[in-house]
Design a protein around this motif. Structure first.
Motif, PDB file in Angstrom:
ATOM      1  N   THR A 166      -0.774  -6.837  -1.075  1.00  0.00           N
ATOM      2  CA  THR A 166      -1.510  -5.742  -0.411  1.00  0.00           C
ATOM      3  C   THR A 166      -3.011  -5.890  -0.616  1.00  0.00           C
ATOM      4  OG1 THR A 166       0.336  -4.203  -0.646  1.00  0.00           O
ATOM      5  CG2 THR A 166      -1.853  -3.245  -0.335  1.00  0.00           C
ATOM      6  N   THR A 167      -3.416  -6.103  -1.854  1.00  0.00           N
ATOM      7  CA  THR A 167      -4.853  -6.198  -2.131  1.00  0.00           C
ATOM      8  C   THR A 167      -5.443  -7.475  -1.544  1.00  0.00           C
ATOM      9  OG1 THR A 167      -4.334  -7.180  -4.294  1.00  0.00           O
ATOM     10  CG2 THR A 167      -4.728  -4.806  -4.217  1.00  0.00           C
TER      11      THR A 167
ATOM     12  N   ARG B  35       3.168   0.040   1.822  1.00  0.00           N
ATOM     13  CA  ARG B  35       4.476   0.513   2.288  1.00  0.00           C
ATOM     14  C   ARG B  35       5.056  -0.431   3.346  1.00  0.00           C
ATOM     15  NH1 ARG B  35       5.695   6.142   2.051  1.00  0.00           N
ATOM     16  NH2 ARG B  35       5.975   6.218   4.315  1.00  0.00           N
ATOM     17  N   GLU B  36       4.177  -0.963   4.200  1.00  0.00           N
ATOM     18  CA  GLU B  36       4.647  -1.903   5.207  1.00  0.00           C
ATOM     19  C   GLU B  36       5.182  -3.187   4.542  1.00  0.00           C
ATOM     20  OE1 GLU B  36       2.527  -4.686   8.596  1.00  0.00           O
ATOM     21  OE2 GLU B  36       1.671  -2.700   8.190  1.00  0.00           O
TER      22      GLU B  36
ATOM     23  N   ILE C  76      -6.016   5.134   2.396  1.00  0.00           N
ATOM     24  CA  ILE C  76      -4.868   5.174   3.314  1.00  0.00           C
ATOM     25  C   ILE C  76      -4.543   3.781   3.851  1.00  0.00           C
ATOM     26  CG2 ILE C  76      -4.227   5.906   5.653  1.00  0.00           C
ATOM     27  CD1 ILE C  76      -5.084   8.666   4.955  1.00  0.00           C
ATOM     28  N   HIS C  77      -5.559   2.990   4.144  1.00  0.00           N
ATOM     29  CA  HIS C  77      -5.295   1.621   4.601  1.00  0.00           C
ATOM     30  C   HIS C  77      -4.526   0.831   3.543  1.00  0.00           C
ATOM     31  CE1 HIS C  77      -7.305   1.289   8.477  1.00  0.00           C
ATOM     32  NE2 HIS C  77      -8.279   2.057   8.006  1.00  0.00           N
ATOM     33  N   LEU C  78      -4.874   1.021   2.282  1.00  0.00           N
ATOM     34  CA  LEU C  78      -4.159   0.323   1.212  1.00  0.00           C
ATOM     35  C   LEU C  78      -2.712   0.802   1.111  1.00  0.00           C
ATOM     36  CD1 LEU C  78      -6.815   0.211  -1.655  1.00  0.00           C
ATOM     37  CD2 LEU C  78      -5.915  -1.719  -0.357  1.00  0.00           C
ATOM     38  N   VAL C  79      -2.523   2.119   1.178  1.00  0.00           N
ATOM     39  CA  VAL C  79      -1.175   2.675   1.034  1.00  0.00           C
ATOM     40  C   VAL C  79      -0.291   2.245   2.204  1.00  0.00           C
ATOM     41  CG1 VAL C  79       0.168   4.818   0.994  1.00  0.00           C
ATOM     42  CG2 VAL C  79      -1.920   4.627  -0.373  1.00  0.00           C
ATOM     43  N   VAL C  80      -0.812   2.317   3.427  1.00  0.00           N
ATOM     44  CA  VAL C  80      -0.023   1.928   4.598  1.00  0.00           C
ATOM     45  C   VAL C  80       0.376   0.451   4.502  1.00  0.00           C
ATOM     46  CG1 VAL C  80      -0.122   1.548   7.092  1.00  0.00           C
ATOM     47  CG2 VAL C  80      -0.936   3.710   6.134  1.00  0.00           C
ATOM     48  N   ARG C  81      -0.561  -0.385   4.093  1.00  0.00           N
ATOM     49  CA  ARG C  81      -0.243  -1.803   3.971  1.00  0.00           C
ATOM     50  C   ARG C  81       0.808  -2.038   2.880  1.00  0.00           C
ATOM     51  NH1 ARG C  81       0.530  -6.618   6.367  1.00  0.00           N
ATOM     52  NH2 ARG C  81       0.589  -8.229   4.766  1.00  0.00           N
TER      53      ARG C  81
END
Length: 848
Positions: A356-357, A338-339, A331-336
């Motif tokens: 992101t990564t 999308r942001e 979830i932290h990866l996905v939120v970042r």
């Protein structure tokens, strides 16, 4: 070096996603092929300490006194117990149970010897051993014997006469003991001295042979339990029946584990899908995190299956926890992502994924490492299932971290970036409400935290580790119901053996010579009497008597028996103690038959003339002539409100030494109560060591990540508070520590500190841009705060799903960990930012 790794990562993962995902799929398929070999372990060995010398003594005593495992069936007929109908049904049930494979014999009111119905001399007993099925037996007399005689009182018939027990005796498994003894002796040598290559090879070999044999034994035991249950089902119209015993509990525990794995796995997968769909509303951000979670579990479980590393009652939660924590990572990866996509809609997909990564790898690595530290700390517990749980989660989290940074980036590279779905305006975010609380009511936040800390500290002083095994199970389970009936009506459940060694002067002389009335044939009044050499002589053939050896034990003299009797009577006076059995019963029976107390010579004659059927009940289980040793066995009432295991053993030992005159080294304890008691003691000690290891490890990581001791302190304080709240709450609520709740504090700190790492990492970035602490706090809450909020909800609800378990410690573990996680996220969104505002650890604000 780091830039080189970044280029390599980008070249392999982001530019060859198909190849990478194909490789992950192949590894997952290979691991999945091992899943059919997956095994569970709920044996008694899996619930004991890793290096408990009491376990060796326990096995030694079981072999010496030929104490095998057994099953107990409670029988409460609908008709009166001693009516023809009830006894006929009981006889049929008895006969059917004797045919069960692996059952050596069955003891019940039908076939145990009657000595008081009516009272008869040993000579008459030797001619014929009478039972309830013998002709002309007065059933009322027999009933009174079962209720009141020292042999059967509180053991075979309930006080109201409505419930009896059938004991299914299983053979002593000498092969099991031989294998485990050899394995453990090699393990001890490996720890203390080290092993040669040949010895190490033998250890590996015997360990594998033992695991395979235990699997075979477990399968046999399960089949036997099911066969017995099938028989009992045929008699349900005639009586209320319950089954008990260690092998039955083991069989049901495995069923609980399998059920938990299925229920938890299914419920959490459904929950994951629902949460991801609700939060992100895009199928790509449902499927990619879901695939990461599932493949992490498949790979780790498959590997465990290939190497035959088995889940236990404790580590059965491993699957649920790994799913939850892997999801939190994704979830932290996905939120970042999308942001970033919302902020830079013109970037290419590769640029978005790479950014992101790049931004998330360090905080995610440190959060994974802190959680790993929390689980690695469990290996100091010295309790095998807790140790296994710690290592399994460590391996699982490592795999989850790698997969998260492989599957999600590679998967995104195969998909078009589409239009940004993340809302640019974060003003309505729930997390901003927490930042406003920290800004406007910071003093109240700190005050509440201090009050909570004080109350928690008081609660922790009330924390206990003593708990009842019966409370591990829900009241509607057969384990609970069977143990309850046996405990309350048939003399208790958990066994405790007291081993008495002869006085030192007796052991040194081995009780031979002038003190032995049979040592010198000239002193034996029967030695030259030809009448005793007749074929009917009860002393002529050892098989006709109780003793297989000519040795005479100190414990079967009047002095020895009186010592045993004094301790026996004290044990019977304790409210938490049920049935007590020892040589004192034989002494009482002999006195009742003769009408007076016997001297040493009469005792020796009595023993030699005793029929084998009676000696097997009164003498053999409680006396070892060879070792000059006597055994008192008792059953403890698990349902007794007075039961405190640690104090009980200490109380008995103190009374034996100070009041009865036994030397301290004469009295030793063994049995399942001792092994369980040792485990409980270890729980309390390992709680301190575990928490200490977690705090040291996490402090070091904060120092490396932020290079600030001040930041390390303020980051760990909210999580210390969360751990204290849950432990203090347990103390105030009277919930004792057990094998599962022992892990909560360490997990709380290890997982809860993940929030602090993500928050402070983002806060530092926002402050470097704004140079204003309040603005940086609101910006952090509006960005990383959302991911923290989402992951906290997932972890809290995910752990709460454990409440669906039928195993009470799993329920406590799930709900208490959910409480701890709730406290941790609230602290991270209120107390942590307030501490940052107070201490200003990132430097001075700009004056503009």
């Amino acid at each position: 070096m780091l830039s080189g790794l970044a280029r390599l990562y980008r070249a392999v993962i982001l530019r060859h996603p198909v190849l990478v995902l194909t490789l992950v799929a192949l590894i997952s398929a290979l691991a999945a092929f091992g899943l059919p070999n997956f095994k569970l372990d709920a044996s008694a060995d899996s619930l004991t300490l890793e290096s408990d010398r009491s376990l060796d003594f326990f096995r030694e005593i079981n072999q010496r006194y030929r104490t095998g495992d057994f099953l107990v069936v409670t029988y409460t007929p609908h008709a009166e117990m001693f009516s023809d109908q009830s006894l006929e049904v009981l006889k049929s049930l008895h006969d059917d149970l004797e045919q069960v494979q692996g059952v050596e014999s069955v003891n019940s009111i039908l076939n145990v010897p009657l000595l008081y119905s009516p009272m008869r001399s040993l000579a008459e007993q030797q001619e014929e051993t009478r039972t309830l099925l013998s002709e002309d037996v007065d059933r009322e007399q027999a009933k009174q014997e079962f209720l009141n005689s020292p042999i059967y009182r509180d053991m075979i018939l309930s006080e109201d006469g409505r419930t009896t027990a059938l004991q299914l005796n299983l053979a002593v498994d000498d092969k099991y003991y031989e294998l485990v003894t050899e394995r453990d002796s090699l393990r001890v040598k490996a720890r203390e001295e080290g092993l040669t290559d040949k010895e190490q090879s033998r250890l590996d070999e015997v360990s594998q042979v033992f695991r395979d044999y235990r699997t075979e034994v477990t399968a046999r035991d399960h089949a036997r339990v099911e066969e017995v249950r099938g028989i009992l089902a045929q008699y349900e119209d005639h009586a209320e029946l319950f089954l008990g015993g260690v092998s039955m509990i083991t069989s049901d525990m495995i069923a609980f584990i399998q059920s938990d794995l299925m229920v938890f796995g299914t419920a959490i997968l459904v929950f994951i899908i629902a949460m991801l769909a609700f939060i992100f509303r895009q199928w790509r951000f449902v499927l990619l995190p879901l695939a990461t979670c599932v493949l992490a579990v498949v790979i780790v479980l498959g590997w465990l299956s290939w190497i035959d590393w088995r889940l236990t009652v404790i580590s059965s939660n491993f699957v649920a926890l790994l799913l939850i924590m892997t999801l939190a990572l994704t979830i932290h990866l996905v939120v970042r992502y999308r942001e970033t996509h919302a902020q830079h809609p013109d970037w290419s997909q590769e640029e978005l994924v790479a950014d992101t990564t790049r931004f998330m790898v360090r905080p995610c690595l440190y959060t994974a490492l802190t959680t790993i530290v929390a689980f690695v700390s469990l290996v100091v517990s010295d309790i095998r299932p807790v140790i296994d749980f710690g290592w399994m989660m460590t391996i699982g989290l490592s795999v989850a971290f790698v997969l998260a940074f492989v599957i999600i980036p590679a998967g995104l590279m195969l998909l078009p970036k589409g239009e940004p779905k993340d809302k640019g305006d974060q003003s309505g975010a729930v997390t901003l409400k927490f930042s406003k609380v920290a800004e406007n009511h910071g003093g109240t936040v700190v005050a509440v935290a201090l009050i909570a800390a004080l109350i928690s500290a008081y609660g922790m002083t009330k924390l206990e580790v003593d708990n009842r095994f019966i409370d591990y199970f829900q009241e509607d389970t057969e384990i609970y119901q069977g143990m309850s009936v046996i405990d309350r009506q048939l003399g208790g459940t958990i066994n405790l053996d007291i081993i008495l060694d002869a006085p030192e002067h007796v052991r040194e002389s081995e009780f031979h010579g002038e003190d032995d009335p049979f040592a010198d044939p000239e002193e034996d009044p029967f030695a030259d009497d030809a009448a005793w050499h007749d074929e009917d002589d009860p002393f002529a053939d050892p098989e006709d008597g109780a003793g297989e050896t000519a040795e005479t034990s100190y414990w079967f003299t009047r002095a020895g028996l009186q010592d045993i009797q004094a301790l026996h009577q004290y044990l019977e006076s304790l409210p938490e103690v049920g049935k007590v059995q020892s040589l004192s019963i034989a002494y009482d029976v002999a006195r009742d038959i003769s009408g007076s107390a016997l001297n040493d010579f009469e005792l020796a004659v009595m023993r030699r003339s005793m029929p084998p059927e009676i000696s097997e009940v009164l003498i053999d289980p409680y006396l070892s002539d060879q070792h000059q040793q006597a055994r008192i066995t008792l059953r403890v009432k698990e349902t007794s409100p007075e039961l405190e295991r640690m104090q009980l053993v200490e109380k008995i030992h103190t009374h034996a030494h100070e009041e009865l005159g036994f030397d301290p080294d004469q009295v030793r304890f063994t049995g399942m109560l001792v092994l369980y008691n040792n485990m409980l003691r270890s729980l309390f000690n390992s709680q301190i060591v575990t928490l200490g290891a977690v705090f040291v490890g996490i402090m070091l990581m904060f120092l490396v990540l932020f290079r600030s001791f001040r930041i390390a302190i303020i980051a760990i304080l909210p999580n210390m508070l969360a751990a204290s709240v849950v432990l203090g709450g347990m103390g105030l609520a009277g919930i004792p520590l057990d094998m599962m709740t022992i892990t909560i504090a360490a997990i709380t700190v290890g997982v809860g500190v993940d929030h602090a790492i993500h928050y402070l990492y983002r806060f530092r970035k926002e402050f470097s841009e704004r140079r204003n602490y309040v603005d940086a706090m609101h910006a952090s809450h509006a960005s990383i705060g959302r991911a923290m909020y989402y992951t906290a909800i997932i972890i809290i609800v995910g752990f709460s799903i454990l409440a669906l378990s039928r195993f009470i410690p799993s329920i406590y573990f799930g709900l208490l960990t959910a409480l701890a996680m709730f406290t941790a996220i609230v602290g991270s969104l209120t107390l942590l930012p307030k501490l940052v505002l107070m201490t200003k650890p990132f430097g001075s604000e700009s004056k503009d």
